[in-house]
Every structure is written in structure tokens, then in C-alpha cells.
Design a protein around this motif. Structure first.
Motif, short mmCIF file in Angstrom:
data_model
loop_
_atom_site.label_atom_id
_atom_site.label_comp_id
_atom_site.label_asym_id
_atom_site.label_seq_id
_atom_site.Cartn_x
_atom_site.Cartn_y
_atom_site.Cartn_z
N TYR A 27 0.82 -1.21 0.00
CA TYR A 27 0.00 0.00 0.00
C TYR A 27 0.86 1.26 0.00
CZ TYR A 27 -3.70 3.25 1.21
OH TYR A 27 -4.59 4.28 1.20
N ALA A 29 0.75 4.77 1.01
CA ALA A 29 -0.09 5.57 1.90
C ALA A 29 0.09 7.07 1.70
CB ALA A 29 0.22 5.22 3.35
N LYS A 36 6.05 2.17 0.01
CA LYS A 36 4.93 1.23 0.13
C LYS A 36 5.12 0.44 1.41
CE LYS A 36 3.84 0.74 -4.71
NZ LYS A 36 3.63 -0.18 -5.82
N TRP A 37 3.99 0.13 2.03
CA TRP A 37 3.99 -0.68 3.24
C TRP A 37 3.46 -2.06 2.88
CZ3 TRP A 37 3.85 4.45 3.20
CH2 TRP A 37 4.63 5.12 4.14
N ALA A 40 -1.81 -2.66 4.89
CA ALA A 40 -2.49 -1.47 5.40
C ALA A 40 -3.95 -1.80 5.69
CB ALA A 40 -2.42 -0.34 4.38
N ARG A 45 -6.24 3.44 9.55
CA ARG A 45 -4.98 4.17 9.39
C ARG A 45 -3.81 3.43 10.03
NH1 ARG A 45 -5.40 8.41 6.51
NH2 ARG A 45 -3.44 9.36 7.13
N LEU A 47 -0.59 0.95 9.26
CA LEU A 47 0.36 0.40 8.31
C LEU A 47 1.22 -0.64 9.01
CD1 LEU A 47 1.52 3.83 6.83
CD2 LEU A 47 -0.08 2.21 5.78
N GLU A 49 4.71 -3.06 8.52
CA GLU A 49 5.92 -3.31 7.74
C GLU A 49 6.67 -4.48 8.38
OE1 GLU A 49 8.66 -2.51 4.65
OE2 GLU A 49 6.62 -1.79 4.97
N ALA A 76 5.11 8.58 7.50
CA ALA A 76 3.82 8.00 7.86
C ALA A 76 3.24 8.69 9.09
CB ALA A 76 3.96 6.49 8.11
N TRP A 81 -0.61 8.37 10.26
CA TRP A 81 -0.76 6.92 10.18
C TRP A 81 -0.11 6.29 11.41
CZ3 TRP A 81 -3.35 4.08 6.59
CH2 TRP A 81 -3.73 4.72 5.41
N THR A 83 1.84 2.89 12.75
CA THR A 83 2.68 1.90 12.09
C THR A 83 3.09 0.82 13.08
OG1 THR A 83 3.58 3.61 10.64
CG2 THR A 83 4.77 1.54 10.72
#
Length: 108
Positions: A27, A29, A36-37, A40, A45, A47, A49, A76, A81, A83
Motif C-alpha cells: 500500500y 499511503a 509502500k507498506w 495497510a 490508518r 500500516l 511493515e 507515515a 498513520w 505503524t
């Protein structure tokens, strides 16, 4: 598109088995950024990784990789977001899934 890894596929299977559906893979974001993660949960919201190769000087373990990851995660955060970072060991042990479940279902 980056190559999906076995451990990412494993986390995807864990998420589905736990009934945590509605996620996207690979994704992007932040509009205008190439970051990109791996996963998601867009409406939440969140993410996710998966940091692979941390013990073998993989891409996330070099100076350049760590610098890139810092920029990615800070971007992010500044875009509001949440994470979750996980290693291969966190996925294999179920710890990553536990963190994700705790975030998505805080009263469970």
C-alpha cells in the motif's frame, strides 16, 4: 512492485485465519512518495511493515536501509498513520498478529 516474501504471505494467512480482513498489500499511503507498506488497514490508518533480513545485513540492516526506513516511518507519522514494525521472528511467533489484533480490537 516489490517482491512479496514468504514471511509476508505467512502474516497474510495469519490475518485471514484471525478474521482480520479488509487489508491491502503493498500500500502506498502517502501520495507523491514511492514508499509502500507491506500491509495497510486503511480505514483504521494502520500500516504494517515486516522487516526481513535483520540478522543477515539485508536491506533494512544497512546504514542506507535504516536511514530510508526512518524517513518512511516518520513520513507515515506526520501523515497521521499508525505503524507496526515486525521482524520475521515476530511473524513466526505470532507476536506481530497479537499487536495487530490489539490495535484493531482494543477491547477484545
Amino acid at each position: 512492485m516489490s517482491k512479496r516474501t514468504e514471511v509476508e504471505d505467512r502474516l497474510e494467512a495469519q490475518l485471514i485465519e484471525a478474521g482480520l480482513i479488509g487489508f491491502e498489500r503493498e500500500y502506498q499511503a502517502i501520495e507523491g512518495r514511492r514508499f509502500k507498506w507491506d500491509f495497510a488497514f486503511v480505514k483504521d490508518r494502520l500500516l504494517i511493515e515486516v522487516q526481513g533480513g535483520v540478522w543477515i545485513m539485508g536491506g533494512h540492516s544497512t546504514g542506507a536501509g535504516i536511514t530510508r526506513d526512518c524517513e518512511k516511518l516518520s513520513a507515515a507519522t506526520t501523515h497521521k498513520w499508525f505503524t507496526i514494525l515486525a521482524t520475521t521472528d515476530h511473524v513466526k511467533s505470532g507476536k506481530a498478529l497479537e499487536w495487530i489484533k490489539q490495535f484493531l480490537t482494543p477491547n477484545a
